[in-house]
Design a protein around this motif. Sequence first.
Motif, PDB file in Angstrom:
ATOM      1  N   LEU A 155       0.855  -1.173   0.000  1.00  0.00           N
ATOM      2  CA  LEU A 155       0.000   0.000   0.000  1.00  0.00           C
ATOM      3  C   LEU A 155       0.898   1.232   0.000  1.00  0.00           C
ATOM      4  CD1 LEU A 155      -2.769   1.340   0.248  1.00  0.00           C
ATOM      5  CD2 LEU A 155      -2.532   1.192   2.713  1.00  0.00           C
ATOM      6  N   ASN A 156       0.987   1.905  -1.143  1.00  0.00           N
ATOM      7  CA  ASN A 156       1.789   3.126  -1.215  1.00  0.00           C
ATOM      8  C   ASN A 156       1.113   4.091  -2.177  1.00  0.00           C
ATOM      9  OD1 ASN A 156       2.409   2.279  -3.841  1.00  0.00           O
ATOM     10  ND2 ASN A 156       4.116   1.058  -3.085  1.00  0.00           N
ATOM     11  N   THR A 157       1.713   5.254  -2.363  1.00  0.00           N
ATOM     12  CA  THR A 157       1.025   6.254  -3.179  1.00  0.00           C
ATOM     13  C   THR A 157       0.900   5.804  -4.632  1.00  0.00           C
ATOM     14  OG1 THR A 157       3.151   7.335  -3.274  1.00  0.00           O
ATOM     15  CG2 THR A 157       1.506   8.340  -1.835  1.00  0.00           C
ATOM     16  N   ARG A 158       1.922   5.074  -5.117  1.00  0.00           N
ATOM     17  CA  ARG A 158       1.820   4.594  -6.498  1.00  0.00           C
ATOM     18  C   ARG A 158       0.650   3.620  -6.640  1.00  0.00           C
ATOM     19  NH1 ARG A 158       7.602   2.450  -7.497  1.00  0.00           N
ATOM     20  NH2 ARG A 158       7.370   2.475  -5.264  1.00  0.00           N
ATOM     21  N   PHE A 159       0.437   2.788  -5.590  1.00  0.00           N
ATOM     22  CA  PHE A 159      -0.657   1.824  -5.612  1.00  0.00           C
ATOM     23  C   PHE A 159      -1.995   2.555  -5.726  1.00  0.00           C
ATOM     24  CE2 PHE A 159      -3.742  -0.820  -3.228  1.00  0.00           C
ATOM     25  CZ  PHE A 159      -3.685  -1.956  -4.002  1.00  0.00           C
ATOM     26  N   LEU A 160      -2.094   3.705  -5.042  1.00  0.00           N
ATOM     27  CA  LEU A 160      -3.353   4.444  -5.051  1.00  0.00           C
ATOM     28  C   LEU A 160      -3.570   5.207  -6.350  1.00  0.00           C
ATOM     29  CD1 LEU A 160      -3.362   5.868  -1.420  1.00  0.00           C
ATOM     30  CD2 LEU A 160      -4.613   3.907  -2.312  1.00  0.00           C
ATOM     31  N   THR A 161      -2.484   5.542  -7.055  1.00  0.00           N
ATOM     32  CA  THR A 161      -2.639   6.411  -8.218  1.00  0.00           C
ATOM     33  C   THR A 161      -2.470   5.691  -9.545  1.00  0.00           C
ATOM     34  OG1 THR A 161      -0.325   6.991  -7.971  1.00  0.00           O
ATOM     35  CG2 THR A 161      -1.909   8.512  -7.026  1.00  0.00           C
ATOM     36  N   ARG A 162      -2.159   4.397  -9.525  1.00  0.00           N
ATOM     37  CA  ARG A 162      -1.970   3.663 -10.772  1.00  0.00           C
ATOM     38  C   ARG A 162      -3.222   2.903 -11.147  1.00  0.00           C
ATOM     39  NH1 ARG A 162       3.679   1.522 -11.060  1.00  0.00           N
ATOM     40  NH2 ARG A 162       4.838   3.439 -11.382  1.00  0.00           N
ATOM     41  N   PRO A 163      -3.453   2.706 -12.447  1.00  0.00           N
ATOM     42  CA  PRO A 163      -4.556   1.831 -12.854  1.00  0.00           C
ATOM     43  C   PRO A 163      -4.182   0.369 -12.658  1.00  0.00           C
ATOM     44  CG  PRO A 163      -3.417   2.670 -14.775  1.00  0.00           C
ATOM     45  CD  PRO A 163      -2.806   3.350 -13.592  1.00  0.00           C
ATOM     46  N   GLN A 164      -5.156  -0.478 -12.863  1.00  0.00           N
ATOM     47  CA  GLN A 164      -4.969  -1.929 -12.752  1.00  0.00           C
ATOM     48  C   GLN A 164      -3.902  -2.400 -13.741  1.00  0.00           C
ATOM     49  OE1 GLN A 164      -5.025  -4.842 -11.634  1.00  0.00           O
ATOM     50  NE2 GLN A 164      -7.113  -5.588 -11.795  1.00  0.00           N
ATOM     51  N   SER A 165      -3.147  -3.430 -13.343  1.00  0.00           N
ATOM     52  CA  SER A 165      -2.151  -3.983 -14.237  1.00  0.00           C
ATOM     53  C   SER A 165      -1.974  -5.459 -13.914  1.00  0.00           C
ATOM     54  CB  SER A 165      -0.817  -3.253 -14.069  1.00  0.00           C
ATOM     55  OG  SER A 165       0.225  -4.036 -14.602  1.00  0.00           O
ATOM     56  N   SER A 166      -1.545  -6.245 -14.906  1.00  0.00           N
ATOM     57  CA  SER A 166      -1.366  -7.669 -14.620  1.00  0.00           C
ATOM     58  C   SER A 166      -0.029  -7.925 -13.941  1.00  0.00           C
ATOM     59  CB  SER A 166      -1.464  -8.485 -15.909  1.00  0.00           C
ATOM     60  OG  SER A 166      -0.570  -7.942 -16.853  1.00  0.00           O
ATOM     61  N   ALA A 167       0.877  -6.936 -13.974  1.00  0.00           N
ATOM     62  CA  ALA A 167       2.143  -7.070 -13.252  1.00  0.00           C
ATOM     63  C   ALA A 167       1.943  -6.550 -11.837  1.00  0.00           C
ATOM     64  CB  ALA A 167       3.233  -6.273 -13.946  1.00  0.00           C
ATOM     65  N   PRO A 168       2.108  -7.415 -10.821  1.00  0.00           N
ATOM     66  CA  PRO A 168       1.756  -7.040  -9.447  1.00  0.00           C
ATOM     67  C   PRO A 168       2.452  -5.776  -8.964  1.00  0.00           C
ATOM     68  CG  PRO A 168       2.415  -9.351  -9.572  1.00  0.00           C
ATOM     69  CD  PRO A 168       2.630  -8.791 -10.924  1.00  0.00           C
ATOM     70  N   LEU A 169       3.720  -5.571  -9.356  1.00  0.00           N
ATOM     71  CA  LEU A 169       4.437  -4.407  -8.824  1.00  0.00           C
ATOM     72  C   LEU A 169       3.916  -3.108  -9.409  1.00  0.00           C
ATOM     73  CD1 LEU A 169       8.121  -5.556  -8.521  1.00  0.00           C
ATOM     74  CD2 LEU A 169       6.575  -4.882  -6.698  1.00  0.00           C
ATOM     75  N   ARG A 170       3.261  -3.188 -10.556  1.00  0.00           N
ATOM     76  CA  ARG A 170       2.764  -1.955 -11.164  1.00  0.00           C
ATOM     77  C   ARG A 170       1.258  -1.771 -10.977  1.00  0.00           C
ATOM     78  NH1 ARG A 170       3.481  -2.349 -16.555  1.00  0.00           N
ATOM     79  NH2 ARG A 170       4.661  -4.281 -16.434  1.00  0.00           N
ATOM     80  N   LEU A 364     -13.576  -0.974  -5.674  1.00  0.00           N
ATOM     81  CA  LEU A 364     -12.590  -1.504  -4.728  1.00  0.00           C
ATOM     82  C   LEU A 364     -12.914  -2.926  -4.241  1.00  0.00           C
ATOM     83  CD1 LEU A 364     -11.254   1.214  -2.275  1.00  0.00           C
ATOM     84  CD2 LEU A 364      -9.953  -0.369  -3.667  1.00  0.00           C
ATOM     85  N   PRO A 365     -14.166  -3.163  -3.773  1.00  0.00           N
ATOM     86  CA  PRO A 365     -14.458  -4.521  -3.309  1.00  0.00           C
ATOM     87  C   PRO A 365     -14.305  -5.561  -4.424  1.00  0.00           C
ATOM     88  CG  PRO A 365     -16.270  -3.039  -2.778  1.00  0.00           C
ATOM     89  CD  PRO A 365     -15.294  -2.244  -3.537  1.00  0.00           C
ATOM     90  N   ILE A 366     -14.657  -5.199  -5.652  1.00  0.00           N
ATOM     91  CA  ILE A 366     -14.517  -6.129  -6.778  1.00  0.00           C
ATOM     92  C   ILE A 366     -13.035  -6.480  -6.962  1.00  0.00           C
ATOM     93  CG2 ILE A 366     -14.783  -6.373  -9.270  1.00  0.00           C
ATOM     94  CD1 ILE A 366     -17.410  -6.278  -8.111  1.00  0.00           C
ATOM     95  N   GLN A 367     -12.210  -5.451  -6.868  1.00  0.00           N
ATOM     96  CA  GLN A 367     -10.768  -5.632  -7.018  1.00  0.00           C
ATOM     97  C   GLN A 367     -10.231  -6.564  -5.937  1.00  0.00           C
ATOM     98  OE1 GLN A 367      -8.591  -5.475  -9.524  1.00  0.00           O
ATOM     99  NE2 GLN A 367      -9.990  -3.836 -10.000  1.00  0.00           N
ATOM    100  N   LEU A 382      -1.653  -7.722  -2.753  1.00  0.00           N
ATOM    101  CA  LEU A 382      -2.398  -6.605  -3.348  1.00  0.00           C
ATOM    102  C   LEU A 382      -3.797  -6.528  -2.754  1.00  0.00           C
ATOM    103  CD1 LEU A 382      -1.340  -6.946  -7.080  1.00  0.00           C
ATOM    104  CD2 LEU A 382      -0.573  -5.277  -5.408  1.00  0.00           C
ATOM    105  N   ALA A 383      -4.422  -7.712  -2.554  1.00  0.00           N
ATOM    106  CA  ALA A 383      -5.759  -7.725  -1.966  1.00  0.00           C
ATOM    107  C   ALA A 383      -5.725  -7.108  -0.571  1.00  0.00           C
ATOM    108  CB  ALA A 383      -6.301  -9.149  -1.913  1.00  0.00           C
ATOM    109  N   ALA A 384      -4.663  -7.418   0.191  1.00  0.00           N
ATOM    110  CA  ALA A 384      -4.540  -6.848   1.535  1.00  0.00           C
ATOM    111  C   ALA A 384      -4.410  -5.328   1.457  1.00  0.00           C
ATOM    112  CB  ALA A 384      -3.338  -7.446   2.247  1.00  0.00           C
ATOM    113  N   ALA A 385      -3.573  -4.866   0.514  1.00  0.00           N
ATOM    114  CA  ALA A 385      -3.405  -3.415   0.376  1.00  0.00           C
ATOM    115  C   ALA A 385      -4.712  -2.756  -0.014  1.00  0.00           C
ATOM    116  CB  ALA A 385      -2.325  -3.130  -0.662  1.00  0.00           C
ATOM    117  N   ALA A 386      -5.468  -3.392  -0.932  1.00  0.00           N
ATOM    118  CA  ALA A 386      -6.749  -2.821  -1.349  1.00  0.00           C
ATOM    119  C   ALA A 386      -7.754  -2.861  -0.202  1.00  0.00           C
ATOM    120  CB  ALA A 386      -7.294  -3.574  -2.560  1.00  0.00           C
ATOM    121  N   SER A 387      -7.727  -3.950   0.608  1.00  0.00           N
ATOM    122  CA  SER A 387      -8.632  -4.034   1.762  1.00  0.00           C
ATOM    123  C   SER A 387      -8.351  -2.908   2.743  1.00  0.00           C
ATOM    124  CB  SER A 387      -8.455  -5.372   2.483  1.00  0.00           C
ATOM    125  OG  SER A 387      -8.806  -6.430   1.652  1.00  0.00           O
TER     126      SER A 387
END
Lengths: 414, 382
Positions: A155-170, A364-367, A382-387
Amino acid sequence: MSVRPRFDPNRAARHRRARIGMVVFQLATLVGIVVLMALLYNIINNAFGLAAIEYRIYPATLGLDLETLPQTPRERLLEILETHLSPGLRRSLERTRPLTQRSNEELAALVLERVLQPKVLDTWPLVPSLLHTQDIVAEVHARFPQAEVRWVRWLNTRFLTRPQSSAPLRAGVRTAILGSLWLVVITAATALPLGVAAAIYLEEYARKDRWYNRLIQVNINNLAGVPSIIYGILGLAIFVRALEPLTSGAVFGAVAEGVTANGRTVLSGGLTLGLLVLPIVIINAQEALRAVPNSLREAAYALGATKWQVVWHHVLPEALPGIMTGTILALSRALGETAPLVVVGASTFITFDPVHPFSKFTALPIQIYQWTARPQPVFRNLAAAASLTLLLLLFLSNGIAVYIRHRARQRRLV
Amino acid sequence: MAQTLSSVDLRGRPRRREGLIQVLLLASGLLSILVTLGIVYELVKGAMGFFTRPLWEDTNKPLAADVAPSDTVLPVRPEGAAIPEGAIIRVDEEIMRVQRAEETALQVERGLRGTQPAAHPAGVDIFLEDRVSLWEFFTGTRWIPQAGEFGILPLVNATFIVSAIAMLVALPLGLAIAIYLSEYASPRVNNVLKPLLEILAGVPTVVYGYFALTFVTPLLRRLLGPDVVDIYNMASAGIVVGILVTPLVASMSEDALRAVPRSLREAAYALGATKLETALQVVVPAAFSGLAAAFIVAVSRAIGETMIVALAAGAGPNFTFNPFEAAETMTGHIVRISGGDLSYDSIDYNSIFAIGLVLFLITLVLNTLSQRIVARFREVYE
């Protein structure tokens, strides 16, 4: 009625039992608190920790620092791209937009994505990462000799400001957060006026002795108990299918041919959630209206006000804080709802933001659901960060509700 | 200010706006009725579509020779399933009714339901029309849409097992918390505990699902052994559903306990009863109907709960009574099949309405029952 004599003369034993009983009840309450703590612990534990990451080209060999990648001198970034990209890829990138015209941020993203290519091999939760750092480093060196061990805040600022991606780090949740906000706005816009109007009717106008008013009240209580997934099915049948021309925006000509979401739009989702929270909004608003003292109404009537004037100028303003608190709590429920959105057809993977009510959407819940359901352990992080993000949002909105209630109470005391 | 009383018009005027507003407010109230009707209408319509939809079952009985559009007797090979007289069959796109069936020939009425009689080559399979009967739906123990088997029992069974486990957790825990809050805790402790319970009640169900899959399941597997407990299992889902409904049980039960008049407690104390005796032998029995209502509402919530079971209980219907095995509940099944790109013209689409209707009726009965009990229990102390 027969009364069984149940007198136990042994006082000491009875008092002992009473003490044991109290301990049992206290323990039960403690269990509830422990579970809440375990839930939060589990999420935070998975939202941060060590990760074994493999790069195609390691940042250190290029003299780069990942944390400050966008601040790297522009010439250096261009030079790296120049030397490490295949000529074909470079040409196609130049064709979309010349590299020299791109911002530092974009160049840094390109370097990360195309040159360094980080890949997460394994992750460890926060607590073992802190307690057994040495063991984990040793394990990584044994299992993946090339990999680098790094601390990752999922959970970081990039996580909050980036769109969905199949690469976990992005991957990020911007699309999902915006989708959730759209949903809440549409839900509020439908459920608030309709719910408050229905509550005013039931509390101020309806004669309780009429069968149809009783029917409305019983019906609302029943609706509040209908499982949320049933609302999803209703939304699918009515908003997505029957009203498709309306909810897909085709009637308004709002959506270009070919990109239409076929009624599976953020509007359909919001309206479905609107119906879902409507009974809750009504019941909460009724309670707020009931709390307005009758003397206020009678005073207004005595001055010759009409019924609507009494309601609009005196009852509603007095009940407003209560109504707002109840509505925000209902909207919090909407913010966390998942099942009806899945049924209505929230998209599972979209990378563009919802820009109008006829956009495809995710929330968010769907994600969280999607990431949790995937077998690779990285997505659990990622699910934990989104939760955690979702819980913080809910905490914020509930905090606002509590604040409004608190302020209204203070004003009344003055 | 200069107006005298005689210059103020005090005669009553018709107030059309007042009437209009009242009509609008009534309309908002009626909307909720419309929502209920909409739910019932759509569920029943979709369920009807489910039960009237023809399923074509391959008889493995191919045509023995070419058939011209004008023929009324179809030569068939003897192997495959028997075709009864009066049955509806399909050859290619054409639908026919069997008038007389023999071992190697079928006399048929051709071109039914708007299809046109056409030529069919030898070797084409004959499909027998089948429908999901209510009997099959409610008594079948297998739910395999691909094979045309639609018995809802595995889904209902899993739903009830998960709910039963949930209630085993929520009932004692919720009741004990309620007794503690209403009979023992000081107002200050109450002020701390109630917000905590509200937080627990406000956590989104999908986060609980995450908790079940990543915390409770590993815990169960470590305690009982990974051979005993599957990765997806009903026990883990049930325990977490129980945690989810515990705050509901606790707060409804607390209300019921608080509604018991003080005089009852004081009478018990005056007779020398201890606090525990008062709570368990006087207050709980007096509040019994309220507690029953809380329990029933919690069962209804547990049955309708979706995301926890969708994440933790596993995908795929499974008729089993072992709580440590994976099995899909009604809600879990609806979410899974509607999660993909669901075609509107498929039996899967129709089936979610049939399942939804069963779910709706079960929760409706439970909620109505609970409201009845609450209404009766209010009468006692007012």
